[in-house]
Scaffold this motif. Structure first.
Motif, PDB file in Angstrom:
ATOM      1  N   ASN A  79       0.816  -1.219   0.000  1.00  0.00           N
ATOM      2  CA  ASN A  79       0.000   0.000   0.000  1.00  0.00           C
ATOM      3  C   ASN A  79       0.844   1.262   0.000  1.00  0.00           C
ATOM      4  OD1 ASN A  79      -1.801  -2.148   1.506  1.00  0.00           O
ATOM      5  ND2 ASN A  79      -3.192  -0.604   0.695  1.00  0.00           N
ATOM      6  N   SER A 109       3.396   5.253   4.389  1.00  0.00           N
ATOM      7  CA  SER A 109       2.820   6.091   5.435  1.00  0.00           C
ATOM      8  C   SER A 109       1.409   6.503   5.061  1.00  0.00           C
ATOM      9  CB  SER A 109       3.678   7.346   5.658  1.00  0.00           C
ATOM     10  OG  SER A 109       3.717   8.151   4.490  1.00  0.00           O
ATOM     11  N   THR A 110       0.674   6.962   6.061  1.00  0.00           N
ATOM     12  CA  THR A 110      -0.690   7.463   5.856  1.00  0.00           C
ATOM     13  C   THR A 110      -0.847   8.793   6.579  1.00  0.00           C
ATOM     14  OG1 THR A 110      -1.469   6.265   7.825  1.00  0.00           O
ATOM     15  CG2 THR A 110      -1.715   5.152   5.695  1.00  0.00           C
ATOM     16  N   LYS A 133      -6.292   8.502   8.506  1.00  0.00           N
ATOM     17  CA  LYS A 133      -6.733   8.132   7.157  1.00  0.00           C
ATOM     18  C   LYS A 133      -6.019   6.832   6.781  1.00  0.00           C
ATOM     19  CE  LYS A 133      -8.048  12.708   5.487  1.00  0.00           C
ATOM     20  NZ  LYS A 133      -7.877  13.732   4.415  1.00  0.00           N
ATOM     21  N   PRO A 134      -6.466   5.735   7.385  1.00  0.00           N
ATOM     22  CA  PRO A 134      -5.742   4.465   7.237  1.00  0.00           C
ATOM     23  C   PRO A 134      -5.853   3.869   5.846  1.00  0.00           C
ATOM     24  CG  PRO A 134      -7.821   4.097   8.374  1.00  0.00           C
ATOM     25  CD  PRO A 134      -7.677   5.592   8.227  1.00  0.00           C
ATOM     26  N   PHE A 135      -4.890   3.012   5.531  1.00  0.00           N
ATOM     27  CA  PHE A 135      -4.998   2.205   4.324  1.00  0.00           C
ATOM     28  C   PHE A 135      -6.201   1.279   4.448  1.00  0.00           C
ATOM     29  CE2 PHE A 135      -0.174   2.584   3.936  1.00  0.00           C
ATOM     30  CZ  PHE A 135      -0.229   3.456   2.861  1.00  0.00           C
ATOM     31  N   ASP A 168      -7.605  -0.137  -1.495  1.00  0.00           N
ATOM     32  CA  ASP A 168      -6.825   0.990  -2.008  1.00  0.00           C
ATOM     33  C   ASP A 168      -5.913   0.522  -3.134  1.00  0.00           C
ATOM     34  OD1 ASP A 168      -7.911   2.772  -0.212  1.00  0.00           O
ATOM     35  OD2 ASP A 168      -6.229   2.692   1.197  1.00  0.00           O
ATOM     36  N   LEU A 188       1.351   5.239  10.097  1.00  0.00           N
ATOM     37  CA  LEU A 188       0.984   4.184   9.159  1.00  0.00           C
ATOM     38  C   LEU A 188      -0.123   3.375   9.829  1.00  0.00           C
ATOM     39  CD1 LEU A 188       3.297   1.897   7.028  1.00  0.00           C
ATOM     40  CD2 LEU A 188       1.037   1.221   7.819  1.00  0.00           C
ATOM     41  N   GLN A 189      -1.344   3.630   9.380  1.00  0.00           N
ATOM     42  CA  GLN A 189      -2.519   2.985   9.971  1.00  0.00           C
ATOM     43  C   GLN A 189      -3.228   2.130   8.932  1.00  0.00           C
ATOM     44  OE1 GLN A 189      -3.848   7.109  11.480  1.00  0.00           O
ATOM     45  NE2 GLN A 189      -4.839   5.708  12.924  1.00  0.00           N
ATOM     46  N   VAL A 190      -3.881   1.071   9.407  1.00  0.00           N
ATOM     47  CA  VAL A 190      -4.680   0.238   8.517  1.00  0.00           C
ATOM     48  C   VAL A 190      -6.084   0.077   9.091  1.00  0.00           C
ATOM     49  CG1 VAL A 190      -2.694  -1.026   7.636  1.00  0.00           C
ATOM     50  CG2 VAL A 190      -3.938  -1.935   9.594  1.00  0.00           C
TER      51      VAL A 190
END
Length: 317
Positions: free
Chosen positions: A115, A118-119, A123-125, A129, A280-282
């Protein structure tokens, strides 16, 4: 019967520990580094290997954990080709031979690096996406995903793709272990201002639980699953949690972020600083809703198990 590749690695060894040896085969590069009663086969992952047909005898599912792992500042002349040889071409070679031998399902352990790196905060992946890898490792994993899904269309192979975030747990090495080692010293650390970033982590127990769920779940077929502990932490909070489970005093000095950025430029470590300060969020809602799955281990319990193993190792060492 399940075939696991990379059985001597951090993830593979934990997965073996949760499954019944009687129904396992394990493919490893060097059997000296594996302690298991299951059937062990020595071989490598590459585009050139012609696997003995008996490798797939009675195998219904392959869990492909083996990979050329991400290396910081890789000094190879052509790192992308090195990653592709194992992670892309090697994976496809294994999968094609597996499906030709009658294997039904192929679980590919990919990476959130598919992905990106970073995010923006909060606003996570998400699972659907667009792929946007930024380094050779991520690109090789992304290309493998695309080609596996094409193979699924061609052959009917049931492909399951899992993209973990940073994996930690008892015995973890690299950056997580290095940070825990710093916290264990009980000295003041300079992370007091890094409170507004967010990182998604996943304990190895939670990742293993998801893999086991995907082995025979009917809704996992040809899906992409992001995975985390479902609780995101800032760098400062991560250090606090480590200090708590290590039972160490914890003081964080509020060093301004611009000092980190300046230091990173001076010493040529801007990528390290970016990970330290960035997010970096999911979003794992698709994983939870599709599979009816929730992470069984909390992040606090995951940190506690990791700390217990860490301290036992220090006492032995």
């Amino acid at each position: 019967m399940i075939l696991i590749t990379g059985g001597s690695g951090f993830l593979g060894s934990n997965l073996i520990g949760k499954l019944d040896d009687r129904y396992l085969k394990v493919l490893v590069r060097d059997s000296r580094y594996i302690n298991s009663c299951c059937e062990i086969i020595e071989n490598t992952i590459s585009s050139k290997v012609d696997y003995d047909g008996s490798l797939f005898d009675s195998v219904e599912c392959v869990v492909h954990c083996a990979a050329r792992v991400h290396v910081m500042n890789d000094d190879l002349n052509d790192p992308l080709e090195a990653y592709r040889e194992v992670n892309t071409a090697g994976t496809l070679n294994l999968a094609r031979q597996a499906v030709n031998a009658g294997v039904k399902r192929f679980i590919f352990i990919s990476s959130i690096k598919v992905n990106g790196e970073s995010t923006p905060i909060n606003k996570p992946f998400k699972f659907d996406d667009d792929r946007s890898p930024e380094d050779p490792y991520g690109q090789s994993k992304s290309e493998a995903e695309e080609q596996l899904l094409e193979l699924a269309k061609e052959t009917g192979l049931e492909v399951v793709i899992i993209r973990p975030t940073l994996v930690y747990g008892p015995g973890v090495k690299a950056n997580f272990s290095a940070l825990m080692n710093l916290v264990a010293k009980g000295v003041p650390l300079p992370f007091g201002c890094i409170t507004d970033n967010k990182r998604s982590l996943v304990s190895v127990d939670n990742l293993v639980d998801l893999i086991i769920t995907c082995i025979d779940h009917p809704k996992a077929v040809n899906e992409v699953f992001l995975v985390s502990d479902d609780y995101d932490v800032s760098t400062s909070e991560m250090v606090r949690k480590m200090a708590t489970v290590l039972n160490k005093p914890q003081t964080q000095i509020p060093i301004p972020k611009f000092c980190y950025r300046l230091a990173g430029k001076v010493v040529g470590k801007e990528d390290v600083v970016h990970r330290l300060l960035g997010s970096l969020q999911v979003d794992i809602s698709h994983t939870k809703q599709t599979l009816g799955w929730v992470p069984p281990q909390s992040i606090d319990d995951g940190f506690r198990d990791t700390a217990d193993a860490f301290m036992k190792t220090k006492l032995k060492g």
